[in-house]
Design a protein around this motif. Structure first.
Motif, PDB file in Angstrom:
ATOM      1  N   PHE A  71      22.789  56.176  14.861  1.00  0.00           N
ATOM      2  CA  PHE A  71      21.506  55.988  14.187  1.00  0.00           C
ATOM      3  C   PHE A  71      20.418  56.719  14.952  1.00  0.00           C
ATOM      4  CE2 PHE A  71      18.197  53.477  12.029  1.00  0.00           C
ATOM      5  CZ  PHE A  71      18.705  53.505  10.738  1.00  0.00           C
ATOM      6  N   THR A  72      20.042  57.876  14.422  1.00  0.00           N
ATOM      7  CA  THR A  72      19.108  58.760  15.109  1.00  0.00           C
ATOM      8  C   THR A  72      17.655  58.333  14.907  1.00  0.00           C
ATOM      9  OG1 THR A  72      18.884  60.217  13.211  1.00  0.00           O
ATOM     10  CG2 THR A  72      20.686  60.708  14.768  1.00  0.00           C
ATOM     11  N   LEU A  73      16.775  58.963  15.627  1.00  0.00           N
ATOM     12  CA  LEU A  73      15.344  58.697  15.498  1.00  0.00           C
ATOM     13  C   LEU A  73      14.855  58.999  14.085  1.00  0.00           C
ATOM     14  CD1 LEU A  73      12.683  57.852  16.777  1.00  0.00           C
ATOM     15  CD2 LEU A  73      12.396  60.195  17.574  1.00  0.00           C
ATOM     16  N   SER A  86      12.130  52.794   8.551  1.00  0.00           N
ATOM     17  CA  SER A  86      10.810  52.161   8.616  1.00  0.00           C
ATOM     18  C   SER A  86       9.968  52.472   7.382  1.00  0.00           C
ATOM     19  CB  SER A  86      10.066  52.605   9.869  1.00  0.00           C
ATOM     20  OG  SER A  86      10.764  52.190  11.015  1.00  0.00           O
ATOM     21  N   GLU A  87      10.072  53.712   6.910  1.00  0.00           N
ATOM     22  CA  GLU A  87       9.294  54.119   5.742  1.00  0.00           C
ATOM     23  C   GLU A  87       9.795  53.463   4.450  1.00  0.00           C
ATOM     24  OE1 GLU A  87       9.747  58.356   5.877  1.00  0.00           O
ATOM     25  OE2 GLU A  87       8.142  58.605   7.358  1.00  0.00           O
TER      26      GLU A  87
END
Length: 160
Positions: A121-123, A130-131
């Motif tokens: 799970f990358t940045l 989150s969006e």
């Protein structure tokens, strides 16, 4: 904390909505990444009919509560386990339903190892998560009523 108290908390309507929304979003993001990395034709994804089963999510919640309820950092462990379960769930569903996938076991093992070692799970995935979380929460608000939450809590309490 007692199992009954944890279930009473996690099965409140607002918490159920948040858990279902997060689980579904982790599932979908993982699925998107696996599809992209495996070379699957994105247009065919609808044919695989992949999505979460809410009953499965509820069972996972109960299992995590039963397993980790005595841990000091239970809430963090709970969230991590739900995230990992959603990602593995997506991986399993994709590899099981995509019949033409070459080297299924190898692909499964590679992604599974990355998920378990917290290297998947990358940045950019986290930013997307989150969006999109609010729209997923809005979706689940329409599906989970106060009465439904009460019924689910009662069912969970009977299981334990």
């Amino acid at each position: 904390m007692r199992k009954q108290d944890i279930i009473a908390n996690k099965f409140k309507r607002e918490n159920l909505i948040n858990i279902m929304a997060a689980y579904q979003l982790y599932y979908q993001i993982t699925l998107g990444e696996i599809i992209e990395k495996s070379g699957f034709e994105k247009e065919k994804i609808v044919d695989l009919n992949l999505d979460i089963d809410p009953e499965n999510v509820l069972n996972i919640m109960i299992e995590v509560i039963n397993t980790f309820r005595k841990e000091d950092d239970f809430d963090s462990i709970f969230e991590d386990n739900m995230k990992i379960n959603a990602m593995i769930h997506a991986l399993k569903d994709f590899t099981l339903k995509y019949d033409e996938l070459n080297k299924k076991e190898n692909i499964y093992d590679v992604f599974y190892e990355k998920i378990m070692n917290d290297q998947f799970f990358t940045l950019s995935m986290q930013v997307f998560f989150s969006e999109e979380l609010k729209s997923r929460i809005d979706y689940w608000k329409k599906l989970i009523s106060n009465e439904t939450a009460k019924e689910l809590k009662q069912s969970a309490l009977k299981i334990i």
